[in-house]
Design a protein around this motif. Structure first.
Motif, short mmCIF file in Angstrom:
data_model
loop_
_atom_site.label_atom_id
_atom_site.label_comp_id
_atom_site.label_asym_id
_atom_site.label_seq_id
_atom_site.Cartn_x
_atom_site.Cartn_y
_atom_site.Cartn_z
N UNK A 1 -3.19 10.27 -5.87
CA UNK A 1 -3.39 11.07 -4.67
C UNK A 1 -3.10 10.26 -3.41
N UNK A 2 -3.46 8.99 -3.45
CA UNK A 2 -3.26 8.15 -2.26
C UNK A 2 -2.06 7.23 -2.44
N UNK A 3 -1.04 7.71 -3.18
CA UNK A 3 0.03 6.78 -3.54
C UNK A 3 0.90 6.39 -2.35
N UNK A 4 0.74 7.08 -1.23
CA UNK A 4 1.49 6.65 -0.05
C UNK A 4 1.02 5.27 0.39
N UNK A 5 -0.28 5.04 0.26
CA UNK A 5 -0.82 3.78 0.76
C UNK A 5 -1.09 2.78 -0.35
N UNK A 6 -1.46 3.28 -1.54
CA UNK A 6 -1.87 2.37 -2.61
C UNK A 6 -1.07 2.66 -3.87
N UNK A 7 -1.14 1.72 -4.79
CA UNK A 7 -0.62 1.97 -6.12
C UNK A 7 -1.53 3.01 -6.76
N UNK A 8 -1.01 3.81 -7.69
CA UNK A 8 -1.86 4.81 -8.34
C UNK A 8 -3.04 4.15 -9.05
N UNK A 9 -4.17 4.85 -9.07
CA UNK A 9 -5.35 4.32 -9.76
C UNK A 9 -5.18 4.53 -11.26
#
Lengths: 513, 284
Positions: free
Chosen positions: A392-400
């Protein structure tokens, strides 16, 4: 003349000052102020039932100090003895309770009389003036812990007395006016001894002190091992066992059933199979559930309630969630333990639809004693993935990378370890529902995605439902927090994305407006 | 009294009243004014906040302020206040229920003291709840004195100093966006919505988890109600909120006096004039 008067007033002032000063310092050095000395703490005599409002501060009486000082003379100095030589622990010996004045006099005559006599005889003695006993004691708090006769203490007594129940347990024969013993009627002392001080039946405090201390003293005299007979022995120094420490203690035998089906003749629901024996090991004493008598619940709490049972109806007696004695109340309290709270904090309500039949099955089934969940592999839906990438936050982080199967395994293990959980989590869906709430879990059909219900963007109309990012965070963080797992940092789940250095927050130069 | 004298007297009277009207301060109306519109607001659930400071970052990005360093927790070691370049801060409080993080910013009162105090109407209460400031600020700092939450901050380092504070993202609101902090919050400790709905939601959270919250919504009634409302697990005094503010809106403390001023200014000369006239006619 004027000067004389002035000097006189100054002198009086100095005297008063000195008086208060020494009074205070005297207190500091007296025994009761020595820190950590549990013996040097008073029991307060105030008899508020009789005296109502007190004219002077209540007397702080140092019982253990007197016991030590009068060791040679024995308890008989202050307490009456009956024809068998047993002590009746009331004070003063001949207590005149007719009026306020007479009771006060009997205290004063006995205490002060004894102190005077001893002083005359040249022995160590105590106070004789009003202010010496009636002192305001500051910072007084309850230091005498109540003693609970738990399964462990009961077993210790059983062992020491060769299972002679009649030494403690008794009934009362109204006609012959004496206690009798009948096998199988043993109950808690409080069944009968729960009246007020000075009532027809001895109060619990009086009955317990008389029986316990006399018996302990007798045993001591005979040279047997016995329990303590001073205040602090039971009320301060004795350590009470926890439930887990009492697991090895044999159950008290009183003809109680091992297994019983709880039901009432005119009840509409089917009976509840109840394993009495195993529940005995989950409680401190019989009184945890049998709060007044050892009869079964419906004696006092019939289907429609009765005055005897405080108008609590049978269903309420078993199901009241706020009561520690009811089935539901006790089971509810277990849900707040760390292992359980992870899932159960978000599942609201004690009794949910369709759950009645889990208990009200009407009979013991073979598998009901322990409904162990099937082995993990067989019970898991086939598509339960091992790892789920949440981006969901892959713009900022690597996927969980969420280790799904590891979480499932852990939860199954916790559930299988706990007998209570084992019984109620009979269906594996119950465990999956900790996270996959409101959605069906079935074999061979994957549950809906989180994003199917939780919008990606913020919804002003539906404040109850968190948006997707928050739903993930709340679910994970809250569960970890309630299960008292070590706190997670952002980067424990979200691996840092290797971005263009100029864009990362740390290296971005501070913009000035 | 002849005709000319009469007209003169009336003229003075009307003039006085007209002047008096200018002197009456702008009165900010209470809830549900402005054609029945709802105030918007933000619900801050301090039991959810994890102290990630994403709101501080988002706030700085949205308003072109210097970016804070949110990479480590050392900033929590001492209590911070908002500044002219940091419109919202998160503070950490050690309580008996563990560490609690509290976001602080302008509370956007329903009846703001700062707006009532502003001499040049630079501070405005928008009908949607936002308390904003305009560029015509003269730097008198009366809003700073009046604010019960100590939120307006002054640009002491600027040659043309103005007041700065959170404006609940008024620009973004007009574009139909959420406040930056609300959008950035990963755990939805911040909820944006109609104030009335937020109050309902706050109360229902307390009702459903009575053991997890203190039974009070901060900002529900404090100083006449604020648009930022807070939930907490510990008494609000322990997490840096003032418990002594009362429920009276701050402008109400001064309206009585300020309303009396024009009347005294106008009526007192009239009365004196009247008495003067009366006495003089007797003499005639």
């Amino acid at each position: 003349m004027n000067r004389k008067l002035f000097t006189f007033i100054v002198l009086i002032g100095i005297c008063t000052y000195c008086f208060f000063l020494f009074r205070e310092t005297g207190k500091i050095w007296s025994a009761e102020y020595k820190a950590g000395n549990a013996v040097a703490r008073p029991i307060f005599i105030s008899d508020t039932d009789m005296f109502k409002e007190l004219e002077r501060p209540p007397v702080g009486f140092y019982h253990d100090k007197h016991t030590v000082a009068l060791e040679k003379e024995g308890c008989g100095v202050c307490h009456l003895q009956d024809e068998k030589g047993r002590f009746i622990f009331k004070y003063p010996k001949l207590r005149d309770e007719k009026t306020r004045q007479s009771l006060m006099n009997s205290y004063h005559d006995n205490c002060i009389g004894c102190h005077r006599e001893r002083a005359k005889a040249g022995k160590k003695s105590g106070a004789v003036t009003c202010g010496e006993c009636h002192v305001v004691k500051k910072g007084y708090e309850e230091w005498l812990r109540p003693v609970e006769l738990d399964h462990y203490l009961h077993y210790q007594h059983e062992k020491a007395l060769d299972k002679k129940c009649e030494l403690c347990h008794h009934l009362y024969n109204e006609e012959e006016k004496k206690p009798i013993y009948k096998k199988g009627t043993e109950s808690s002392c409080r069944d009968c001894h729960r009246g007020k001080e000075g009532g027809k039946t001895a109060s619990f405090r009086k009955a317990a002190h008389a029986d316990c201390i006399n018996c302990h003293m007798e045993h001591n005299r005979e040279g047997k091992t016995a329990g303590p007979s001073n205040c602090k022995g039971c009320h301060v120094e004795m350590k009470q066992r926890t439930i887990s420490e009492m697991l090895a203690v044999p159950r008290p035998e009183r003809g109680q059933p091992d297994k019983v089906i709880i039901s009432s003749e005119d009840a509409r629901m089917k009976g509840v199979p109840f394993d009495h024996r195993s529940h005995e090991s989950y409680t401190r004493s019989c009184r945890t559930c049998h709060h007044k008598t050892l009869n079964n619940c419906k004696t006092c709490h019939p289907l429609k309630g009765s005055a005897k049972g405080n108008k609590v109806a049978l269903a309420d007696a078993y199901h009241r969630a706020s009561s520690g004695r009811s089935c539901v109340g006790c089971h509810e309290s277990k849900k707040s333990e760390p292992n359980c709270a992870g899932c159960h904090h978000s599942i609201k309500g004690a009794l949910t639809n369709g759950y009645c039949l889990v208990c009200h099955s009407g009979s013991f089934r073979e598998d009901q004693a322990v409904r162990r969940l099937e082995t993990l592999n067989a019970s898991l839906p086939e598509m339960a993935p091992e790892v789920i990438d949440i981006g969901v936050l892959k713009k900022k982080y690597m996927p969980v990378r969420f280790p799904h199967l590891a979480h499932v395994r852990k939860l199954f293990e916790i559930s299988n370890r706990n007998r209570l959980a084992n019984y109620f989590h009979a269906d594996k869906a119950a465990i999956c529902a900790g996270c996959h709430h409101y959605t069906p879990i079935e074999h061979k059909s994957p549950p809906p995605f989180c994003r199917d219900c939780h919008n990606v963007s913020f919804d002003l109309q539906d404040l109850k439902k968190p948006r997707l990012v928050a739903a993930y965070h709340l679910q994970c963080i809250n569960c970890h927090k309630r299960m008292k797992l070590k706190p997670l940092k952002c980067t424990d789940c979200h691996a840092e994305k290797l971005m263009d250095k100029s864009l990362s927050h740390k290296n971005r130069s501070i913009k000035v407006r | 009294m002849d005709r000319r004298e009469f007209l003169k007297t009336i003229g003075i009277g009307i003039g006085g009243v007209a002047c008096g009207d200018i002197l009456i301060p702008s009165i900010v109306n209470a809830q549900n004014a402005f054609g029945g519109n709802e105030f918007f607001g933000v619900l801050v659930d301090t039991t959810r906040c994890i102290g990630c400071m994403r709101c501080e970052m988002a706030c700085a990005e949205a308003h072109n302020l210097p970016l804070p360093d949110i990479s480590n927790d050392s900033v929590f070691e001492k209590k911070r206040n908002t500044t002219e370049t940091r419109w919202t801060v998160v503070n950490r409080y050690e309580t008996e229920k563990g560490k609690i993080f509290v976001k602080q910013q302008c509370m956007h009162c329903n009846q703001p003291a700062c707006v009532a105090a502003c001499l040049v109407k630079a501070m405005k209460k928008r009908k949607e709840a936002h308390v904003t400031w305009d560029t015509n600020c003269i730097g008198c700092r009366l809003c700073m004195v009046s604010c019960p939450f100590d939120m307006p901050k002054f640009e002491y380092n600027s040659p043309l100093p103005k007041i700065q504070k959170c404006n609940l993202c008024w620009d973004r609101f007009q574009e139909g966006k959420l406040p930056a902090c609300v959008e950035a919050c990963p755990v939805e400790a911040l909820k944006f919505g109609a104030r009335r709905d937020l109050l309902d939601e706050a109360n229902s959270r307390i009702f459903q988890n009575p053991h997890n919250y203190v039974h009070h919504v901060y900002g529900g009634h404090e100083v006449g109600g604020t648009s930022y409302i807070y939930l907490s697990a510990v008494p609000f005094e322990q997490i840096g909120f003032r418990g002594d503010l009362g429920t009276t809106p701050y402008p109400e403390f001064t309206t009585g006096f300020l309303h009396a001023v024009p009347f005294v200014d106008v009526l007192w000369p009239l009365i004196l004039l009247g008495i003067n006239r009366a006495i003089r006619r007797e003499e005639d």
